[in-house]
Design an enzyme around this catalytic site. Structure first.
Site, mmCIF file in Angstrom:
data_model
loop_
_atom_site.group_PDB
_atom_site.id
_atom_site.type_symbol
_atom_site.label_atom_id
_atom_site.label_comp_id
_atom_site.label_asym_id
_atom_site.label_seq_id
_atom_site.Cartn_x
_atom_site.Cartn_y
_atom_site.Cartn_z
ATOM 1 C CG ASP A 80 -35.303 -38.138 33.702
ATOM 2 O OD1 ASP A 80 -34.734 -38.188 34.811
ATOM 3 O OD2 ASP A 80 -35.149 -37.186 32.915
ATOM 4 C CD GLU A 111 -31.499 -33.593 35.715
ATOM 5 O OE1 GLU A 111 -30.960 -32.467 35.718
ATOM 6 O OE2 GLU A 111 -31.116 -34.519 34.961
#
Length: 391
Positions: free
Chosen positions: A80, A138
């Site tokens: 991400d 995350e």
């Protein structure tokens, strides 16, 4: 087998760079990843492995099965990005306004894809299985790790290994630390409710700003007076929303804070103290306090025995990409890899990635960049550990 891995990764280094640059141009925010997991799954098409999508959700689990009985090791890479407007000026800068890979997760995914491909090519040479964890989200609590664990990504796994590229560490080096290696994180929001009034008549009101300011000051005594001096803890107030008119006493203020601690026990101590001080504020100032306290990520603990195994695996290999393996200090940021380490003996290591031009910007900075040579270093460090584990 080790030499074959190193040679294959060396010849594929440019592909790592190409993949990283493509992903850098097309970042996606936590919990909104759509194109990235599809890109990852498509990479494994026609490869001899099992691919499971929508794990977590948005995560991708890849299993490389040698067909021979043995242990199972999981290796994890996150993918991400962050809500940051990129200012690097790179030729492959983000094409998505307000979104940027400012933490190196594009590099994590790139090295992991090429490493996984190489391990597939070498699977006849080892025993057991490798599980590749391509993890979303995350950066934003509750994080993507918990969802993937709930969906069974660790079923049958014996150990987990993770790695992060670090722009503030020397490129070419691998860094490690046993036991507590990264802080846990909490977040709280406190609304202090008093009684508004005219600035000329404070006796007729109950000033929430004064009460809130006292809370901010006394909060700092948690670390200085409630923690053992050998414990690591940080309490930061990042937002104090008390804006109003200069001659008006506000009804309420909202305060937001960040908590970091190197052990879960210290994190719990700080949490208890924040609640206690909030209750005390009500008694001292006659205000009402509405406290929201969120447990985000636990502290990250590296299993000493497995960490030693990882370090020895890297040190015993002959490679020109990895210059040194060094023990480092504990790292202040938090990392949701900690959830895997709560489940199984795990290790989280670092690949130095300071840019060659000497301009070092911290993670989450709009000018963040890395040395792309760090990806082959990362791939070799993780790959050598995997092969040594399954030989």
């Amino acid at each position: 087998m080790m030499n074959a891995l190193i040679e294959k990764l060396k010849t594929k280094e440019q592909r790592m760079i190409d993949i990283r640059r493509y992903l850098h141009q097309h970042p996606e925010l936590s919990f909104h990843e759509e194109a990235t997991p599809k890109y990852i799954a498509d990479f494994y098409k026609d490869k001899d492995c099992k691919v499971e999508t929508n794990v977590g959700p948005n995560g991708v689990k890849v299993t490389i099965d040698s067909g021979k009985a043995g242990k199972t090791i999981a290796i994890r890479a996150d993918f991400d990005a962050l809500p940051i407007e990129e200012q690097t000026g790179l030729s492959f800068a983000s094409k998505t306004q307000g979104v940027m890979h400012a933490c190196g997760h594009d590099a994590h995914t790139a090295y992991m894809l090429i490493l996984a491909e190489t391990l597939i090519e070498l699977k006849d040479e080892f025993k057991g299985k490798v599980v590749i964890i391509h993890q979303p989200a995350e950066e934003v609590p509750p994080g993507g790790a918990q969802g993937m664990i709930k969906d069974g990504v660790l079923d049958g796994v014996d150990h987990v290994l993770g790695l992060h590229v670090m722009s503030n560490m020397e490129a070419g080096n691998i860094y490690y630390r046993e036991k507590n290696v990264q802080t846990g994180r909490d977040f709280f929001k406190l609304k202090v409710i008093g009684q508004g009034g005219h600035g000329s008549s404070p006796h007729s009101a109950n000033d929430a700003i004064v009460a809130g300011a006292h809370f901010v000051s006394v909060l700092q005594t948690i670390v200085s007076r409630r923690l053992n001096p050998f414990e690591t803890g940080v309490v930061t107030i990042g937002s104090f929303d008390g804006k109003g008119q200069f001659n008006v006493i506000k009804d309420s203020v909202e305060i937001e804070g960040d908590v970091r601690a190197l052990t879960d026990e210290t994190k719990q101590t700080i949490k208890n103290e924040v609640h206690r001080l909030s209750t005390g504020l009500e008694a001292m100032f006659g205000v009402t306090c509405e406290l929201e306290y969120h447990d985000d990520y636990p502290a990250l603990y590296n299993d000493p025995e497995f960490t030693t195994f990882v370090v020895d695996s890297i040190n015993n290999a002959e490679t020109d990409a990895i210059k040194n393996v060094e023990r480092c200090e504990a790292q202040p940021p938090s990392e949701d890899f900690a959830y895997y380490a709560k489940e199984l003996p795990s290790a989280f290591i670092y690949a130095g990635a300071a840019p060659e031009d000497g301009k070092i910007y911290p993670h989450h900075h709009p000018k963040f960049n890395i040395s792309e040579s760090s990806m082959r270093v990362a791939a070799e460090a993780v790959g050598l550990t995997v092969l040594n584990y399954l030989k």
